[in-house]
Design a protein around this motif. Structure first.
Motif, PDB file in Angstrom:
ATOM      1  N   ILE A   7       0.876  -1.174   0.000  1.00  0.00           N
ATOM      2  CA  ILE A   7       0.000   0.000   0.000  1.00  0.00           C
ATOM      3  C   ILE A   7       0.913   1.223   0.000  1.00  0.00           C
ATOM      4  O   ILE A   7       1.735   1.390   0.901  1.00  0.00           O
ATOM      5  N   ILE A   8       0.763   2.058  -1.007  1.00  0.00           N
ATOM      6  CA  ILE A   8       1.620   3.230  -1.137  1.00  0.00           C
ATOM      7  C   ILE A   8       0.855   4.449  -0.651  1.00  0.00           C
ATOM      8  O   ILE A   8      -0.153   4.835  -1.229  1.00  0.00           O
ATOM      9  N   THR A  13      -7.103   6.759   2.256  1.00  0.00           N
ATOM     10  CA  THR A  13      -7.339   5.595   1.407  1.00  0.00           C
ATOM     11  C   THR A  13      -6.376   4.460   1.739  1.00  0.00           C
ATOM     12  O   THR A  13      -6.770   3.297   1.845  1.00  0.00           O
ATOM     13  N   GLY A  14      -5.099   4.780   1.913  1.00  0.00           N
ATOM     14  CA  GLY A  14      -4.110   3.763   2.252  1.00  0.00           C
ATOM     15  C   GLY A  14      -4.386   3.117   3.597  1.00  0.00           C
ATOM     16  O   GLY A  14      -4.302   1.892   3.750  1.00  0.00           O
ATOM     17  N   TYR A  19      -6.657  -1.322   6.898  1.00  0.00           N
ATOM     18  CA  TYR A  19      -7.668  -1.718   7.891  1.00  0.00           C
ATOM     19  C   TYR A  19      -8.552  -2.846   7.343  1.00  0.00           C
ATOM     20  O   TYR A  19      -8.829  -3.824   8.032  1.00  0.00           O
ATOM     21  N   ARG A  20      -8.958  -2.705   6.082  1.00  0.00           N
ATOM     22  CA  ARG A  20      -9.822  -3.726   5.475  1.00  0.00           C
ATOM     23  C   ARG A  20      -9.089  -5.055   5.316  1.00  0.00           C
ATOM     24  O   ARG A  20      -9.655  -6.123   5.552  1.00  0.00           O
ATOM     25  N   LEU A  21      -7.824  -4.997   4.919  1.00  0.00           N
ATOM     26  CA  LEU A  21      -7.052  -6.233   4.806  1.00  0.00           C
ATOM     27  C   LEU A  21      -6.976  -6.936   6.163  1.00  0.00           C
ATOM     28  O   LEU A  21      -7.135  -8.158   6.249  1.00  0.00           O
ATOM     29  N   LYS A  22      -6.739  -6.165   7.224  1.00  0.00           N
ATOM     30  CA  LYS A  22      -6.694  -6.756   8.568  1.00  0.00           C
ATOM     31  C   LYS A  22      -8.041  -7.356   8.947  1.00  0.00           C
ATOM     32  O   LYS A  22      -8.103  -8.425   9.551  1.00  0.00           O
ATOM     33  N   GLU A  23      -9.139  -6.685   8.599  1.00  0.00           N
ATOM     34  CA  GLU A  23     -10.478  -7.222   8.864  1.00  0.00           C
ATOM     35  C   GLU A  23     -10.678  -8.582   8.192  1.00  0.00           C
ATOM     36  O   GLU A  23     -11.355  -9.454   8.737  1.00  0.00           O
ATOM     37  N   LEU A  24     -10.099  -8.719   7.012  1.00  0.00           N
ATOM     38  CA  LEU A  24     -10.227  -9.954   6.249  1.00  0.00           C
ATOM     39  C   LEU A  24      -9.230 -11.023   6.704  1.00  0.00           C
ATOM     40  O   LEU A  24      -9.197 -12.117   6.150  1.00  0.00           O
ATOM     41  N   GLY A  25      -8.404 -10.681   7.692  1.00  0.00           N
ATOM     42  CA  GLY A  25      -7.427 -11.637   8.209  1.00  0.00           C
ATOM     43  C   GLY A  25      -6.144 -11.710   7.406  1.00  0.00           C
ATOM     44  O   GLY A  25      -5.351 -12.627   7.573  1.00  0.00           O
ATOM     45  N   ILE A  26      -5.937 -10.739   6.543  1.00  0.00           N
ATOM     46  CA  ILE A  26      -4.740 -10.706   5.700  1.00  0.00           C
ATOM     47  C   ILE A  26      -3.681  -9.852   6.395  1.00  0.00           C
ATOM     48  O   ILE A  26      -3.934  -8.696   6.745  1.00  0.00           O
ATOM     49  N   THR A  27      -2.509 -10.435   6.605  1.00  0.00           N
ATOM     50  CA  THR A  27      -1.435  -9.699   7.283  1.00  0.00           C
ATOM     51  C   THR A  27      -0.183  -9.590   6.418  1.00  0.00           C
ATOM     52  O   THR A  27       0.820  -9.028   6.856  1.00  0.00           O
TER      53      THR A  27
END
Length: 45
Positions: A7-8, A13-14, A19-27
């Protein structure tokens, strides 16, 4: 280190994307920012 997502910018927006990636369990991501602060464009008073 390798990341699946880069994420640049740490403006709204970044940060929202991170935040959304973390919600989806993506780290497997990193947020890159060229300035020494977060928040997008500088505020002019």
């Amino acid at each position: 280190m390798n990341y699946k997502y880069v994420i640049i910018g740490s403006g709204p927006t970044g940060l929202g994307a991170a935040y959304r990636l973390k919600e989806l369990g993506i780290t497997d991501f990193i947020v890159l920012e060229k300035e020494n602060r977060i928040g997008g464009y500088p505020r002019v008073l």
